[in-house]
Design a protein around this motif. Sequence first.
Motif, PDB file in Angstrom:
ATOM      1  N   ALA A   1      -1.602 -38.320  45.264  1.00 37.12           N
ATOM      2  CA  ALA A   1      -1.880 -37.644  46.080  1.00 37.12           C
ATOM      3  C   ALA A   1      -3.144 -38.005  46.956  1.00 37.12           C
ATOM      4  O   ALA A   1      -4.148 -38.658  46.278  1.00 37.12           O
TER       5      ALA A   1
ATOM      6  N   PRO B   1      -9.403 -33.947  39.572  1.00 43.10           N
ATOM      7  CA  PRO B   1      -8.635 -33.919  40.833  1.00 43.10           C
ATOM      8  C   PRO B   1      -9.682 -32.713  41.546  1.00 43.10           C
ATOM      9  O   PRO B   1      -9.619 -31.556  41.179  1.00 43.10           O
TER      10      PRO B   1
ATOM     11  N   PRO C   1       2.580 -33.873  33.931  1.00 41.46           N
ATOM     12  CA  PRO C   1       1.608 -34.461  34.060  1.00 41.46           C
ATOM     13  C   PRO C   1       2.039 -35.051  35.544  1.00 41.46           C
ATOM     14  O   PRO C   1       2.304 -36.453  35.508  1.00 41.46           O
ATOM     15  N   ASP C   2       1.847 -34.327  36.526  1.00 41.20           N
ATOM     16  CA  ASP C   2       1.917 -34.835  37.883  1.00 41.20           C
ATOM     17  C   ASP C   2       0.810 -34.836  38.732  1.00 41.20           C
ATOM     18  O   ASP C   2       0.134 -33.929  38.921  1.00 41.20           O
ATOM     19  N   PRO C   3       0.202 -36.196  39.090  1.00 44.51           N
ATOM     20  CA  PRO C   3      -0.779 -36.484  39.786  1.00 44.51           C
ATOM     21  C   PRO C   3      -0.902 -35.738  41.020  1.00 44.51           C
ATOM     22  O   PRO C   3      -2.057 -35.780  41.633  1.00 44.51           O
ATOM     23  N   THR C   4       0.120 -35.410  41.708  1.00 46.14           N
ATOM     24  CA  THR C   4       0.103 -34.493  43.016  1.00 46.14           C
ATOM     25  C   THR C   4      -0.003 -33.172  42.750  1.00 46.14           C
ATOM     26  O   THR C   4      -0.263 -32.379  43.841  1.00 46.14           O
TER      27      THR C   4
ATOM     28  N   ILE D   1      -2.462 -30.814  41.986  1.00 49.16           N
ATOM     29  CA  ILE D   1      -4.069 -30.976  41.700  1.00 49.16           C
ATOM     30  C   ILE D   1      -4.870 -29.697  41.434  1.00 49.16           C
ATOM     31  O   ILE D   1      -5.994 -29.630  41.360  1.00 49.16           O
ATOM     32  N   ASN D   2      -3.756 -28.528  41.046  1.00 49.54           N
ATOM     33  CA  ASN D   2      -4.516 -27.293  40.643  1.00 49.54           C
ATOM     34  C   ASN D   2      -4.724 -27.511  38.978  1.00 49.54           C
ATOM     35  O   ASN D   2      -4.474 -26.601  38.255  1.00 49.54           O
TER      36      ASN D   2
END
Lengths: 178, 498
Positions: free
Chosen positions: A94, A118, B280-283, B285-286
């Motif tokens: 992202a 992040p 484990p999803d890099p998108t 971001i929370n």
Amino acid sequence: MNDGCAECKGGCDQTPPRSRRGVMFMIGAGLMGVGSLVAAVPLLGVLIAPGFRRYGNTWIDLGAVGNFPMGQTRLASFAIPGSNPNDGQTATAAAWVRSMEGQKFQVFAVNCAHLGCPVKWFQQSRLFMCPCHGGVYYEDGSRASGPPPRGLFEYPVKVENGHLLIDAGRLPGLQESV
Amino acid sequence: MIRWLRSLIGWTEERSGAIAMVAPIMTHRVPRDAKWWYVFGSATLMFFTIQIVSGILLATLYAPSAAEAYLSLVYIDQQVPMGWLLRALHAWSSNAMVLMVVVHMSQVFLHASFKYPRELTWMVGVLLLLCTLALAFTGQIMRWDQDAYWGLGIGASIVDRVPVFGNQLRNIMLGGPIIGGATLSRFFALHVFVLPGLTIALVGLHLALILKGGISEMPQVGQVVTPETYRKEYEARVHKTGVPFFPDAAQRDMVFCGLSLIVVMALAVWCGPVGPSGVPDPTVINANPRPDAAFLWIFAAMALLPPQIETFLLLASPPLIVLGLLAMPLLANRGERAPTRRPIAVIAFTTIAVAIAALSWLGVTSPWSPVMDAWTSVPTPVNMVKQLTPLQMQGALVVQYQQCRNCHALDGTGGMRGPELKNVGARLSWDQLVRQVQQGGGNMPAYGKTLSSAQTTALAAFLQSCRTDGVGPATIPGALERAATPDQPPVAVPPVSQ
């Protein structure tokens, strides 16, 4: 053990001639050495290959420019090119897209410049905050406060055919020119 | 039946000599006073054995692929009969192993059992400590959840700081330019092949060295270690007053190991498996990544290191600490063993223990982290807005909507990054409040470009009202009129810099 002195039969405790054993030993050690070196090529090769490969970036399409209204900063996710099926969800990444006047864009990696956690965008205060060690950045990516040694990592950007593209593909880091 | 069994044992023994080999080990003499202090090493070994057995069983269920690992854990938890308990046992026994190895090491240090002739035993022990911690860290990555993903990100960012080769080393560690399938595979190989194999070999060496050097006695004041004569004296003493390891010392080990195993099982049943946290999803971001308990103190230290020398400390301190631990028995291999005669050692130990405990606690609370959702989830305390003017009310809203609460508490609720603001009006004058908000500083971002002058005025009015009853607003000497009319905005607010 006995083949060194085959000529003497039965209880021969005479050591074989020194030179012969020495030669054999040297040959053995040499062969073992060469064999190990050859075998080490694939072993070490696989282990350290990632350190020597050049991983190039590619231009990645983040979508139509219209998806990023002016004055706002929005999260865009994209698939990392060249990943393999085994990567699952981790083959995506992202980025924060800041849309400015005159179709100008700044695209930041989500990874904090301190230790890669992040960062999250807050539209009202126009700040990025990091949940790990309290790094904070302004809307232009510059460091505001906390432990980060620099501002956010910024991807090279271009607009083509009404689409926003960034040059990405590697995990950002202090020594990684994104 | 018994005769048949006996002849079977005799038959095997005649061919293998196993009993003849093991019996002297089991019955070797140990000091009589080697009492409850000495059980922690055995407990560590027991938990390691449990880790191996439960780990092998987990390996029959786990899919070590970045695309499937997370789902396979959910599957183990929810579909495999007893699967959740197996995961819980592996996780809690891992915590117990780390705890036991640390307690064991502390005991050995405090009793100076590392002195001659046991220096090598200590050094191998240090390597075993490293293996244990490495197993714990790589195990956390096997969970392949959000914490694992961003934890790897932290690891990669540290390695990336190594001068010259940092980037290459990082890619070797990750198996490529991103955290992905290759990364999990690399750490899986470490966690299930390399590290356990290494640990088993080192445990063997550790035990062999213990047998050779003998178990140390309880330290006695005045009984100094002199390498030239120690062995003779020790053997004479143990020969005279010692007891056989089995059963005299072993029974205490058994009692302690049995009890701690029951406690760990109870924890496993009670608390259940650890994680996995989010996907484990890099998108996504929370994330709010936190390491497991054993590494919280390191996580805390990384927030508190002075930025100028941070990279140096991050990279140089681990090897320095390890070298120090390895070299310690060589530098102090003789002399008194009693803690009362080694004040410096005891003080050093206490300092380090307190520091690690304090850092771990800070790691749990992480006061330096903004509370990301405080601005929407933590309301302004009602008692603070009860008798406010409309302008001050407006300011209270600004505090909320400008995410001030992520870093600042109002009456005890909210972030802890900055000072509690409940009483700030009594501490800072109007000008100081405005300056702090506009220019930031001291880990607070500057809001000068974000806030309109109306917002700034309202904000300052609210902050000034933040005082306990009866206390007047703070003034700086010479700030005359403003103090005379508290709670009123000054005529002109300093222009907002654009």
